[in-house]
Design a protein around this motif. Structure first.
Motif, PDB file in Angstrom:
ATOM      1  N   ALA A  83       0.828  -1.206   0.000  1.00 51.20           N
ATOM      2  CA  ALA A  83       0.000   0.000   0.000  1.00 51.20           C
ATOM      3  C   ALA A  83       0.863   1.256   0.000  1.00 51.20           C
ATOM      4  N   PHE A  84       1.986   1.219   0.701  1.00 48.19           N
ATOM      5  CA  PHE A  84       2.892   2.368   0.753  1.00 48.19           C
ATOM      6  C   PHE A  84       3.530   2.609  -0.610  1.00 48.19           C
ATOM      7  N   GLU A  85       3.965   1.535  -1.260  1.00 46.11           N
ATOM      8  CA  GLU A  85       4.572   1.677  -2.582  1.00 46.11           C
ATOM      9  C   GLU A  85       3.550   2.177  -3.602  1.00 46.11           C
ATOM     10  N   ALA A  86       2.322   1.692  -3.512  1.00 51.40           N
ATOM     11  CA  ALA A  86       1.264   2.149  -4.419  1.00 51.40           C
ATOM     12  C   ALA A  86       0.992   3.636  -4.222  1.00 51.40           C
ATOM     13  N   ALA A  87       0.935   4.069  -2.976  1.00 55.75           N
ATOM     14  CA  ALA A  87       0.679   5.486  -2.685  1.00 55.75           C
ATOM     15  C   ALA A  87       1.768   6.370  -3.272  1.00 55.75           C
ATOM     16  N   ARG A  88       3.020   5.957  -3.132  1.00 52.57           N
ATOM     17  CA  ARG A  88       4.126   6.757  -3.651  1.00 52.57           C
ATOM     18  C   ARG A  88       4.110   6.810  -5.173  1.00 52.57           C
ATOM     19  N   ALA A  89       3.735   5.690  -5.811  1.00 54.33           N
ATOM     20  CA  ALA A  89       3.651   5.681  -7.270  1.00 54.33           C
ATOM     21  C   ALA A  89       2.573   6.640  -7.757  1.00 54.33           C
ATOM     22  N   ILE A  90       1.437   6.631  -7.100  1.00 47.41           N
ATOM     23  CA  ILE A  90       0.355   7.557  -7.453  1.00 47.41           C
ATOM     24  C   ILE A  90       0.807   8.998  -7.242  1.00 47.41           C
ATOM     25  N   GLU A  91       1.509   9.237  -6.150  1.00 51.24           N
ATOM     26  CA  GLU A  91       1.992  10.591  -5.864  1.00 51.24           C
ATOM     27  C   GLU A  91       2.947  11.083  -6.944  1.00 51.24           C
ATOM     28  N   ARG A  92       3.831  10.200  -7.408  1.00 52.41           N
ATOM     29  CA  ARG A  92       4.764  10.597  -8.477  1.00 52.41           C
ATOM     30  C   ARG A  92       4.006  10.984  -9.736  1.00 52.41           C
ATOM     31  N   LEU A 118       3.185   1.590 -14.168  1.00 55.94           N
ATOM     32  CA  LEU A 118       1.841   1.657 -14.738  1.00 55.94           C
ATOM     33  C   LEU A 118       0.917   2.502 -13.885  1.00 55.94           C
ATOM     34  N   LEU A 119       1.008   2.342 -12.577  1.00 56.35           N
ATOM     35  CA  LEU A 119       0.174   3.109 -11.658  1.00 56.35           C
ATOM     36  C   LEU A 119       0.520   4.594 -11.725  1.00 56.35           C
ATOM     37  N   GLU A 120       1.802   4.878 -11.773  1.00 56.02           N
ATOM     38  CA  GLU A 120       2.266   6.266 -11.886  1.00 56.02           C
ATOM     39  C   GLU A 120       1.721   6.918 -13.150  1.00 56.02           C
ATOM     40  N   ASN A 121       1.779   6.185 -14.267  1.00 52.76           N
ATOM     41  CA  ASN A 121       1.331   6.741 -15.546  1.00 52.76           C
ATOM     42  C   ASN A 121      -0.162   7.035 -15.552  1.00 52.76           C
ATOM     43  N   VAL A 122      -0.972   6.104 -15.067  1.00 49.36           N
ATOM     44  CA  VAL A 122      -2.415   6.331 -15.107  1.00 49.36           C
ATOM     45  C   VAL A 122      -2.816   7.421 -14.129  1.00 49.36           C
TER      46      VAL A 122
END
Length: 385
Positions: free
Chosen positions: A16-25, A361-365
């Motif tokens: 969950a922490f890694e996902a949050a950071r990817a979204i933030e980027r 992929l998460l960062e891009n979307v």
């Protein structure tokens, strides 16, 4: 512009922490002036312990316990920042990730290790517990957990039965004389989004057994075993578990807590929202972005994205969901304040490739979602010709 980022884990690829950071980027690429707040969450399943320990500045204690197939595994329990509350995530001791897929067999798997975690925490002086029930590999009605805590399950000859879902059929009597008496003086908060009864077509075996390796024949056997277990439990406790809501959680361990522990059940996401302070974090937010690996009709039953969206809706804040894959029935989420649901997959690819590149992929979307939303608010400048 304030954006709250509150995803669950993307199982097998991102915490969950890694996902949050990817979204933030991704957000920062689109809108560098955005005020972002990362608040990883969970719904009572895998990752709940890590989330609650992290947000309360707690700690984790390692314990060697019996795994779901009887082999010793290194598990852990958490201590919240208050130093008084113990968090046990049963997947750490009795979870699907501990077993190779080809060895999954709920006729044999046991919750004994979860009971050992509770016993160790009791030995360490804890009396207040949060139990996260998601991700179990078991269908033993919580019998293994109870055996680890001193409950004797006896066959017709008075011998103790072994562990595993199939063993429940052998129970002739239940002996409470050596059951850990400290449990009666403790408090157990059960974090689970499952309201299924113990037995029947909507019970633990039929609904969750197949994902734990049960064939149709096994499902019938397991359901009969749990029905017999419920009959025997009712004889000694007076608690009728057969059709009790939530008793079917995690292969029936929810029923064990209802019958033998001073416990209460709450939706896992509500427990996490309370401890993470999400409601306070939402103050002044313009958008919430949440997500998890799979979003479909089941998400509306209380999983993380729905719980986050409900919390945001109370403050009239729209929610966007990002998911590894999007299945049928997502329209049910719109009534809970979900603005839109987006898959992070941007081209045909194998699951392995998607999981290996989930962060990118998460960062891009996330970038594309924010660009499309905040252009309308004149927060992103559109180039002129």
């Amino acid at each position: 512009m304030k954006i709250v980022i509150a995803p669950d884990s993307f199982k097998g690829s991102l915490s969950a922490f890694e996902a949050a950071r990817a979204i933030e980027r991704g957000i920062q690429k689109a809108f560098s002036d955005a005020d972002t707040l990362c608040l990883p969450v969970a719904d009572g399943g895998e990752g709940t312990l890590d989330t609650l320990v992290a947000v309360t500045n707690g700690q984790k204690i390692s314990v060697l316990v019996t795994g779901p197939l009887g082999k010793k595994v290194e598990a852990e329990y958490g201590i919240l920042g208050d130093g008084k509350t113990c968090v046990i995530e049963m997947a750490k001791a009795s979870g699907i990730p501990l077993i190779p897929r080809e060895e999954l067999n709920p006729l044999n798997t046991t919750t004994f290790g979860t009971g050992e975690l509770i016993k160790q925490a009791l030995d360490d002086g804890f009396t207040s517990f949060i139990l996260a029930l998601g991700g179990s590999a078991t269908n033993d009605g919580g019998a293994g957990m109870l055996q680890a805590l001193g409950l004797s399950l006896l066959d017709e000859k008075g011998n103790k039965i072994s562990t595993g879902g199939a063993e429940l059929a052998k129970i002739h009597s239940i002996d409470l004389s050596e059951f850990d008496e400290r449990i009666a003086d403790c408090k157990f908060l059960i974090a689970s989004d499952v309201e299924n009864p113990l037995i029947g077509p909507h019970g633990a075996s039929h609904v969750f057994g197949p994902q734990k390796g049960a064939t149709p024949e096994m499902v019938s056997i397991l359901d009969a075993c749990l029905a017999h277990w419920a009959d025997e439990v009712e004889k000694v406790t007076g608690v009728h578990l057969h059709d009790s809501p939530g008793a079917g959680a995690a292969g029936g361990i929810g029923g064990a807590f209802q019958a033998f522990f001073p416990s209460r059940m709450r939706r896992g996401i509500d427990v996490v929202i309370e401890y993470t302070g999400l409601q306070t974090a939402l103050e002044g937010a313009d958008l919430v972005i949440t997500g998890e690996g799979q979003v479909d009709f089941q998400t509306a039953s209380g999983k993380t994205p729905m719980g986050v969206a409900q919390a945001a809706l109370l403050k009239n804040i729209p929610t966007v969901i990002l998911a590894g894959s999007v299945g049928k029935g997502i329209e049910a989420l719109y009534q809970y304040g979900v603005l839109s649901v987006h898959s992070i997959i941007n081209k045909p690819m194998e699951l392995k490739e998607a999981m290996e590149n989930a962060g990118e992929l998460l960062e891009n979307v996330a970038e594309q979602v924010v660009r499309s939303l905040f252009y309308q608010r004149n927060k992103i400048k559109f180039p002129t010709v």
